[in-house]
Design a protein around this motif. Structure first.
Motif, short mmCIF file in Angstrom:
data_model
loop_
_atom_site.label_atom_id
_atom_site.label_comp_id
_atom_site.label_asym_id
_atom_site.label_seq_id
_atom_site.Cartn_x
_atom_site.Cartn_y
_atom_site.Cartn_z
N LEU A 47 7.18 25.59 43.94
CA LEU A 47 7.53 24.17 43.95
C LEU A 47 6.33 23.29 44.27
N ILE A 48 5.46 23.77 45.13
CA ILE A 48 4.25 22.99 45.48
C ILE A 48 3.40 22.72 44.24
N TYR A 49 3.32 23.71 43.36
CA TYR A 49 2.49 23.54 42.17
C TYR A 49 3.27 23.02 40.96
N ALA A 50 4.60 23.16 40.96
CA ALA A 50 5.39 22.72 39.81
C ALA A 50 5.87 21.28 39.92
N LEU A 51 6.13 20.79 41.13
CA LEU A 51 6.67 19.45 41.28
C LEU A 51 5.71 18.32 40.92
N PRO A 52 4.43 18.37 41.31
CA PRO A 52 3.55 17.25 40.94
C PRO A 52 3.49 16.96 39.45
N LEU A 54 5.78 17.49 37.25
CA LEU A 54 7.09 16.96 36.87
C LEU A 54 7.27 15.52 37.33
N MET A 55 6.51 15.11 38.34
CA MET A 55 6.60 13.74 38.85
C MET A 55 5.51 12.85 38.27
N GLY A 56 4.81 13.32 37.24
CA GLY A 56 3.82 12.51 36.55
C GLY A 56 2.41 12.64 37.09
N GLN A 57 2.17 13.52 38.03
CA GLN A 57 0.81 13.72 38.55
C GLN A 57 0.13 14.82 37.74
N SER A 58 -1.15 15.02 38.01
CA SER A 58 -1.90 16.02 37.26
C SER A 58 -1.56 17.44 37.74
N LEU A 59 -1.77 18.38 36.85
CA LEU A 59 -1.52 19.79 37.14
C LEU A 59 -2.62 20.34 38.04
N ARG A 60 -2.22 21.01 39.11
CA ARG A 60 -3.18 21.69 39.99
C ARG A 60 -2.94 23.18 39.88
N LEU A 61 -4.00 23.94 39.70
CA LEU A 61 -3.89 25.39 39.62
C LEU A 61 -4.50 26.01 40.86
N PRO A 62 -3.87 27.06 41.39
CA PRO A 62 -4.45 27.74 42.55
C PRO A 62 -5.67 28.55 42.13
#
Length: 110
Positions: A47-52, A54-62
Motif C-alpha cells: 500500500l505504501i508504494y501503490a497508493l501514491p 493511485l492518488m495522482g503522485q509519481s511512482l516510487r520504486l524500492p
C-alpha cells in the motif's frame, strides 16, 4: 537527539523480546504468527508504494536494500520453509539491524 536514540533502543529491545517469545511458542502456532505477520507486512508495504500513484503522485520504486527486503522477507515467509528461509532471515536481519543501529547512533540525521 537523546530522546530519539532512546526510543530506537527501546524499540530494538522490545522487538528482540517479542522475537524470543515467538521462538518459544509451539511450531504450529509460530508458523501461523509468522504468516500473519508476513501478510500484514507485505500488504502494508504494498500500500505504501501503490497508493501514491493511485492518488495522482509519481511512482516510487524500492531501490535500497532495506526497502527491497521489506517485500522479500514476507514473500519468503509466506512461501513456507525451505531453501528460502535462510535468505529471508539474512535480508531481515541485515535491513533491521543496520537500520536500528543507524537510528541509535545517528537518529537525528536520519
Amino acid at each position: 537527539m537523546f530522546g530519539l536514540n532512546a526510543v530506537a533502543l527501546i524499540w530494538f529491545g522490545s522487538i528482540h523480546r517479542i522475537a524470543a517469545w515467538i521462538c518459544k511458542v509451539p511450531a504450529g502456532t509460530r508458523d501461523i504468527i509468522l504468516r500473519v505477520l508476513g501478510l500484514v507486512l507485505l500488504t502494508g508495504n504494498g500500500l505504501i508504494y501503490a497508493l501514491p500513484p493511485l492518488m495522482g503522485q509519481s511512482l516510487r520504486l524500492p531501490v535500497e536494500f532495506s526497502a527491497v527486503s521489506y517485500f522479500i522477507v514476507p514473500l519468503f515467509i509466506l512461501a513456507g520453509r525451505g531453501k528460502t528461509g535462510s535468505w529471508a532471515a539474512y535480508s531481515g536481519l541485515m535491513a533491521g539491524f543496520f537500520y536500528f543501529l543507524a537510528m541509535i547512533l545517528r537518529g537525528e540525521i536520519l
